[in-house]
Design a protein around this motif. Structure first.
Motif, mmCIF file in Angstrom:
data_model
loop_
_atom_site.group_PDB
_atom_site.id
_atom_site.type_symbol
_atom_site.label_atom_id
_atom_site.label_comp_id
_atom_site.label_asym_id
_atom_site.label_seq_id
_atom_site.Cartn_x
_atom_site.Cartn_y
_atom_site.Cartn_z
ATOM 1 N N THR A 84 0.810 -1.217 0.000
ATOM 2 C CA THR A 84 0.000 0.000 0.000
ATOM 3 C C THR A 84 0.843 1.267 0.000
ATOM 4 O O THR A 84 0.352 2.319 -0.400
ATOM 5 C CB THR A 84 -0.945 0.067 1.218
ATOM 6 N N GLY A 85 2.064 1.212 0.489
ATOM 7 C CA GLY A 85 2.911 2.390 0.550
ATOM 8 C C GLY A 85 2.474 3.404 1.590
ATOM 9 O O GLY A 85 2.843 4.571 1.517
ATOM 10 N N LEU A 86 1.711 2.946 2.566
ATOM 11 C CA LEU A 86 1.240 3.854 3.621
ATOM 12 C C LEU A 86 2.353 4.180 4.603
ATOM 13 O O LEU A 86 3.295 3.402 4.781
ATOM 14 C CB LEU A 86 0.077 3.208 4.383
ATOM 15 N N ARG A 87 2.213 5.318 5.268
ATOM 16 C CA ARG A 87 3.124 5.687 6.356
ATOM 17 C C ARG A 87 2.834 4.783 7.551
ATOM 18 O O ARG A 87 1.722 4.272 7.706
ATOM 19 C CB ARG A 87 2.888 7.134 6.773
ATOM 20 N N ILE A 88 3.826 4.649 8.418
ATOM 21 C CA ILE A 88 3.673 3.800 9.598
ATOM 22 C C ILE A 88 2.475 4.241 10.433
ATOM 23 O O ILE A 88 1.661 3.412 10.840
ATOM 24 C CB ILE A 88 4.962 3.812 10.464
ATOM 25 N N ASN A 89 2.348 5.538 10.688
ATOM 26 C CA ASN A 89 1.235 6.008 11.514
ATOM 27 C C ASN A 89 -0.114 5.704 10.861
ATOM 28 O O ASN A 89 -1.095 5.433 11.555
ATOM 29 C CB ASN A 89 1.367 7.501 11.842
ATOM 30 N N GLU A 90 -0.178 5.711 9.531
ATOM 31 C CA GLU A 90 -1.424 5.382 8.836
ATOM 32 C C GLU A 90 -1.744 3.897 8.978
ATOM 33 O O GLU A 90 -2.901 3.533 9.212
ATOM 34 C CB GLU A 90 -1.310 5.748 7.352
ATOM 35 N N ILE A 91 -0.736 3.054 8.847
ATOM 36 C CA ILE A 91 -0.944 1.608 8.986
ATOM 37 C C ILE A 91 -1.433 1.273 10.389
ATOM 38 O O ILE A 91 -2.378 0.490 10.561
ATOM 39 C CB ILE A 91 0.354 0.831 8.674
ATOM 40 N N LEU A 92 -0.805 1.864 11.383
ATOM 41 C CA LEU A 92 -1.128 1.519 12.772
ATOM 42 C C LEU A 92 -2.527 1.956 13.187
ATOM 43 O O LEU A 92 -3.086 1.406 14.128
ATOM 44 C CB LEU A 92 -0.074 2.106 13.716
ATOM 45 N N GLU A 93 -3.104 2.913 12.484
ATOM 46 C CA GLU A 93 -4.445 3.409 12.825
ATOM 47 C C GLU A 93 -5.576 2.637 12.144
ATOM 48 O O GLU A 93 -6.744 2.898 12.394
ATOM 49 C CB GLU A 93 -4.561 4.895 12.491
ATOM 50 N N ILE A 94 -5.248 1.679 11.283
ATOM 51 C CA ILE A 94 -6.285 0.916 10.578
ATOM 52 C C ILE A 94 -7.021 0.019 11.571
ATOM 53 O O ILE A 94 -6.418 -0.690 12.370
ATOM 54 C CB ILE A 94 -5.678 0.047 9.454
ATOM 55 N N LYS A 95 -8.351 0.063 11.492
ATOM 56 C CA LYS A 95 -9.198 -0.805 12.308
ATOM 57 C C LYS A 95 -9.809 -1.880 11.417
ATOM 58 O O LYS A 95 -9.891 -1.729 10.191
ATOM 59 C CB LYS A 95 -10.310 0.003 12.981
ATOM 60 N N VAL A 96 -10.249 -2.952 12.037
ATOM 61 C CA VAL A 96 -10.859 -4.059 11.301
ATOM 62 C C VAL A 96 -12.027 -3.549 10.460
ATOM 63 O O VAL A 96 -12.156 -3.894 9.281
ATOM 64 C CB VAL A 96 -11.308 -5.178 12.266
ATOM 65 N N CYS A 97 -12.866 -2.697 11.029
ATOM 66 C CA CYS A 97 -14.043 -2.181 10.312
ATOM 67 C C CYS A 97 -13.666 -1.344 9.087
ATOM 68 O O CYS A 97 -14.477 -1.189 8.171
ATOM 69 C CB CYS A 97 -14.949 -1.395 11.244
ATOM 70 N N ASP A 98 -12.445 -0.822 9.038
ATOM 71 C CA ASP A 98 -12.010 -0.030 7.892
ATOM 72 C C ASP A 98 -11.854 -0.872 6.633
ATOM 73 O O ASP A 98 -12.058 -0.390 5.526
ATOM 74 C CB ASP A 98 -10.670 0.667 8.175
ATOM 75 N N VAL A 99 -11.471 -2.136 6.803
ATOM 76 C CA VAL A 99 -11.159 -2.985 5.653
ATOM 77 C C VAL A 99 -12.260 -3.975 5.304
ATOM 78 O O VAL A 99 -12.156 -4.694 4.324
ATOM 79 C CB VAL A 99 -9.819 -3.737 5.866
ATOM 80 N N LEU A 100 -13.326 -4.011 6.126
ATOM 81 C CA LEU A 100 -14.445 -4.921 5.861
ATOM 82 C C LEU A 100 -15.682 -4.138 5.460
ATOM 83 O O LEU A 100 -15.960 -3.067 6.004
ATOM 84 C CB LEU A 100 -14.766 -5.758 7.107
ATOM 85 N N ASP A 101 -16.449 -4.701 4.517
ATOM 86 C CA ASP A 101 -17.719 -4.074 4.161
ATOM 87 C C ASP A 101 -18.799 -4.531 5.142
ATOM 88 O O ASP A 101 -18.514 -5.290 6.079
ATOM 89 C CB ASP A 101 -18.090 -4.358 2.696
ATOM 90 N N GLU A 102 -20.036 -4.089 4.913
ATOM 91 C CA GLU A 102 -21.121 -4.403 5.843
ATOM 92 C C GLU A 102 -21.456 -5.895 5.906
ATOM 93 O O GLU A 102 -22.029 -6.366 6.881
ATOM 94 C CB GLU A 102 -22.374 -3.571 5.525
ATOM 95 N N LYS A 103 -21.044 -6.661 4.893
ATOM 96 C CA LYS A 103 -21.276 -8.106 4.878
ATOM 97 C C LYS A 103 -20.125 -8.883 5.498
ATOM 98 O O LYS A 103 -20.178 -10.105 5.587
ATOM 99 C CB LYS A 103 -21.509 -8.590 3.451
ATOM 100 N N GLY A 104 -19.053 -8.183 5.887
ATOM 101 C CA GLY A 104 -17.896 -8.838 6.477
ATOM 102 C C GLY A 104 -16.853 -9.288 5.476
ATOM 103 O O GLY A 104 -15.915 -9.999 5.819
ATOM 104 N N SER A 105 -17.004 -8.874 4.221
ATOM 105 C CA SER A 105 -16.025 -9.205 3.187
ATOM 106 C C SER A 105 -14.957 -8.111 3.128
ATOM 107 O O SER A 105 -15.226 -6.947 3.428
ATOM 108 C CB SER A 105 -16.700 -9.304 1.815
ATOM 109 N N ILE A 106 -13.775 -8.491 2.706
ATOM 110 C CA ILE A 106 -12.681 -7.524 2.586
ATOM 111 C C ILE A 106 -12.940 -6.626 1.379
ATOM 112 O O ILE A 106 -13.241 -7.100 0.288
ATOM 113 C CB ILE A 106 -11.325 -8.246 2.463
ATOM 114 N N LYS A 107 -12.815 -5.337 1.621
ATOM 115 C CA LYS A 107 -13.043 -4.338 0.573
ATOM 116 C C LYS A 107 -11.887 -4.334 -0.427
ATOM 117 O O LYS A 107 -10.766 -4.720 -0.086
ATOM 118 C CB LYS A 107 -13.125 -2.936 1.193
ATOM 119 N N ASN A 108 -12.168 -3.854 -1.636
ATOM 120 C CA ASN A 108 -11.105 -3.634 -2.623
ATOM 121 C C ASN A 108 -10.359 -2.342 -2.312
ATOM 122 O O ASN A 108 -9.171 -2.232 -2.560
ATOM 123 C CB ASN A 108 -11.671 -3.564 -4.039
#
Length: 188
Positions: free
Chosen positions: A37-61
């Motif tokens: 992803t090329g994200l900064r460390i502080n950006e990576i560390l702030e990611i929550k599970v809900c950020d990467v999952l859609d409402e059905k529980g699938s991983i977002k693109n």
């Protein structure tokens, strides 16, 4: 902060993945997300599970990073390797939707920047990889390999919020004289 370099050798990247997989699924995911992803460390560390999952529980693109400082909101693409690592990690962990993805078992908060650097240093040291590497090497690795694969320098420059192409080349550790063979693989 000391200057660190990108992981240029795919064999080294795969060796680090293998080492981290044997050490910790969380740490493996941290590395895979970082280099893809090329994200900064502080950006990576702030990611929550809900950020990467859609409402059905699938991983977002794609998932969104909120705007901060002088950086606008950013849409982050999750490629097949990132999605696969995420899927495996989420299946094996007992994380809840509101948990941080890279949670410390002791504090229930994200791991620290120091721990993030330690993860990379331990892998590099254990594998005997020479060079100056740290957690920021993941971000540089993303840019280096994007450039090598034919992504326009102007796009990488914009992604990193650099003011000039030469700043981006310097950040990636690429000299103007360096003969990097670019491979543009349309793979239709």
């Amino acid at each position: 902060m000391d200057y660190v370099e990108a992981f240029r050798d795919i064999k080294q990247i795969n060796a680090i993945k293998k080492y981290l997989k044997n050490h910790s699924e969380r740490d493996l995911l941290f590395f895979v997300i970082g280099i893809n992803t090329g994200l900064r460390i502080n950006e990576i560390l702030e990611i929550k599970v809900c950020d990467v999952l859609d409402e059905k529980g699938s991983i977002k693109n794609f998932f969104s990073l909120p705007a901060y400082d002088h950086h606008p909101e950013k849409q982050i693409y999750l490629n097949a390797k990132a999605k696969s690592a995420l899927s495996h990690y989420l299946e094996t962990s007992k994380l809840q939707s509101d948990d941080y993805l890279f949670v410390s078992p002791k504090t229930k908060k994200p791991i620290t920047r120091q721990q993030a650097h330690r993860i990379i240093h331990q892998a590099v040291d254990a594998l005997g990889i020479d060079g100056r590497f740290g957690a920021s090497s993941m971000r540089k690795t993303f840019g280096f390999h994007a450039y090598k694969q034919g992504v326009a320098l102007s796009l990488i420059q914009k992604y990193y919020h650099h003011s000039t192409p030469s700043e981006t080349l310097k950040y990636l550790g690429i000299s103007k004289d360096e003969g990097i063979q670019t491979v543009i693989d349309v793979n239709l």
